[in-house]
Write a protein that holds these residues in place. Structure first.
Motif, PDB file in Angstrom:
ATOM      1  N   ARG A   1       0.812  -1.221   0.000  1.00 20.63           N
ATOM      2  CA  ARG A   1       0.000   0.000   0.000  1.00 20.63           C
ATOM      3  C   ARG A   1       0.849   1.276   0.000  1.00 20.63           C
ATOM      4  O   ARG A   1       0.311   2.375   0.069  1.00 20.63           O
ATOM      5  N   LEU A   2       2.159   1.137  -0.098  1.00 18.46           N
ATOM      6  CA  LEU A   2       3.026   2.314  -0.033  1.00 18.46           C
ATOM      7  C   LEU A   2       2.706   3.333  -1.129  1.00 18.46           C
ATOM      8  O   LEU A   2       2.847   4.536  -0.920  1.00 18.46           O
ATOM      9  N   GLY A   3       2.264   2.859  -2.270  1.00 19.46           N
ATOM     10  CA  GLY A   3       1.949   3.750  -3.380  1.00 19.46           C
ATOM     11  C   GLY A   3       0.790   4.692  -3.107  1.00 19.46           C
ATOM     12  O   GLY A   3       0.579   5.650  -3.846  1.00 19.46           O
TER      13      GLY A   3
ATOM     14  N   ALA B   1      11.560   3.054   0.746  1.00 19.53           N
ATOM     15  CA  ALA B   1      11.833   4.226  -0.086  1.00 19.53           C
ATOM     16  C   ALA B   1      11.528   3.942  -1.553  1.00 19.53           C
ATOM     17  O   ALA B   1      11.011   4.809  -2.271  1.00 19.53           O
ATOM     18  N   ALA B   2      11.849   2.732  -2.001  1.00 15.76           N
ATOM     19  CA  ALA B   2      11.597   2.372  -3.400  1.00 15.76           C
ATOM     20  C   ALA B   2      10.107   2.291  -3.704  1.00 15.76           C
ATOM     21  O   ALA B   2       9.681   2.561  -4.831  1.00 15.76           O
ATOM     22  N   GLY B   3       9.299   1.919  -2.700  1.00 18.66           N
ATOM     23  CA  GLY B   3       7.871   1.753  -2.925  1.00 18.66           C
ATOM     24  C   GLY B   3       7.050   3.011  -2.743  1.00 18.66           C
ATOM     25  O   GLY B   3       5.874   3.048  -3.108  1.00 18.66           O
ATOM     26  N   LEU B   4       7.648   4.051  -2.176  1.00 19.42           N
ATOM     27  CA  LEU B   4       6.935   5.298  -1.919  1.00 19.42           C
ATOM     28  C   LEU B   4       7.029   6.241  -3.124  1.00 19.42           C
ATOM     29  O   LEU B   4       8.112   6.422  -3.685  1.00 19.42           O
ATOM     30  N   PRO B   5       5.941   6.843  -3.554  1.00 15.03           N
ATOM     31  CA  PRO B   5       5.993   7.765  -4.706  1.00 15.03           C
ATOM     32  C   PRO B   5       6.919   8.949  -4.489  1.00 15.03           C
ATOM     33  O   PRO B   5       7.499   9.469  -5.438  1.00 15.03           O
ATOM     34  N   ASN B   6       7.064   9.390  -3.223  1.00 16.59           N
ATOM     35  CA  ASN B   6       7.862  10.576  -2.938  1.00 16.59           C
ATOM     36  C   ASN B   6       8.778  10.290  -1.745  1.00 16.59           C
ATOM     37  O   ASN B   6       8.850  11.072  -0.796  1.00 16.59           O
ATOM     38  N   GLY B   7       9.482   9.155  -1.824  1.00 19.81           N
ATOM     39  CA  GLY B   7      10.335   8.726  -0.724  1.00 19.81           C
ATOM     40  C   GLY B   7      11.792   9.119  -0.925  1.00 19.81           C
ATOM     41  O   GLY B   7      12.297   9.114  -2.040  1.00 19.81           O
TER      42      GLY B   7
END
Length: 249
Positions: free
Chosen positions: A174-176, A201-207
């Motif tokens: 659900r990180l996206g 961090a890789a899965g977050l849109p703004n990480g």
């Protein structure tokens, strides 16, 4: 920096953030988490809802370890302006591994109840993840332990059963959904933490990922000045510039 909500780790209290708050400045809210201090324990979903309510209006929500996991859960419930996750994780995806962790968390909770909070906390702080805290002076370590001793054994045991990694649902998929800027921090001497931070961090849109060299799991206690500098630089890079009260090397 304006209003910050800071969420501590397991066995700690909100006071763990005072050193970092003094370095950075601004208005900090540092509540004790459910099962800690005088706050009653809550199951995962209720604890996440409680954090989401606490986060209303905060410019930044920062969570360490257990607090970071709860902050992540709350960010999926309520949109946040900015989020900082320190030595946190998305949970255990494999159901068998999660079941095993829930069992081991339960056994450790039983041990807390047998030993009492002070004996357990003294034992807990001997774990390898806290080795880096040995570099702090005696007065700091004594104050840290005394703050942890203020928790009740029943509360810590319940927090572990209800909010431990065995109880936490896996949030990796659900990180996206999190649009806010997120700073993900880990210490290089915590390989499991680095792997978790990289995946988050890789899965977050703004990480944004930062790995602090020579630091273990207990980032906030081990390296407050390095963390303060990292937070200040990250804040200044965003849409709401911030001038820290101190200069960091």
């Amino acid at each position: 920096m304006s209003d910050l909500l800071a969420l501590h780790g397991f066995t700690q209290r909100g006071a763990m953030w005072r050193e970092l708050a003094a370095l950075i400045g601004g208005d900090w809210r540092m509540p004790d988490l459910p099962g800690h201090g005088s706050n009653p324990p809550l199951p995962w979903d209720e604890a996440v809802a409680w954090v989401a309510e606490q986060a209303a209006g905060a410019a930044v929500v920062i969570g360490y370890s257990m607090g970071g996991r709860l902050a992540l859960g709350a960010a999926l419930k309520r949109p946040m302006r900015r989020l900082v996750l320190v030595s946190a994780s998305t949970g255990i995806a494999d159901p068998d591994r999660r079941r095993d962790r829930r069992r081991s968390d339960g056994l450790l909770a039983d041990r807390i109840e047998r030993l009492g909070s002070e004996t357990f906390v003294a034992e807990w702080l001997q774990r390898p993840m806290f080795t880096g805290l040995a570099g702090r002076d005696h007065a700091w370590r004594a104050a840290d332990a005394a703050s942890r001793f203020g928790n009740e054994a029943a509360g810590l045991a319940a927090a572990l059963r209800l909010l431990g990694r065995g109880a936490q649902p896996s949030l990796a998929g659900r990180l996206g959904e999190i649009a806010a800027p997120v700073l993900v921090v880990a210490g290089s001497a915590d390989p499991a933490g680095v792997a978790s931070a990289e995946a988050m961090a890789a899965g977050l849109p703004n990480g944004t990922l930062v790995v602090l060299p020579g630091v273990g799991h207990a980032v906030v206690g081990e390296a407050p000045e390095a963390l303060a500098g990292t937070l200040a630089a990250w804040w200044e890079s965003g849409p709401e510039p911030f001038t820290p009260e101190h200069t960091f090397d």
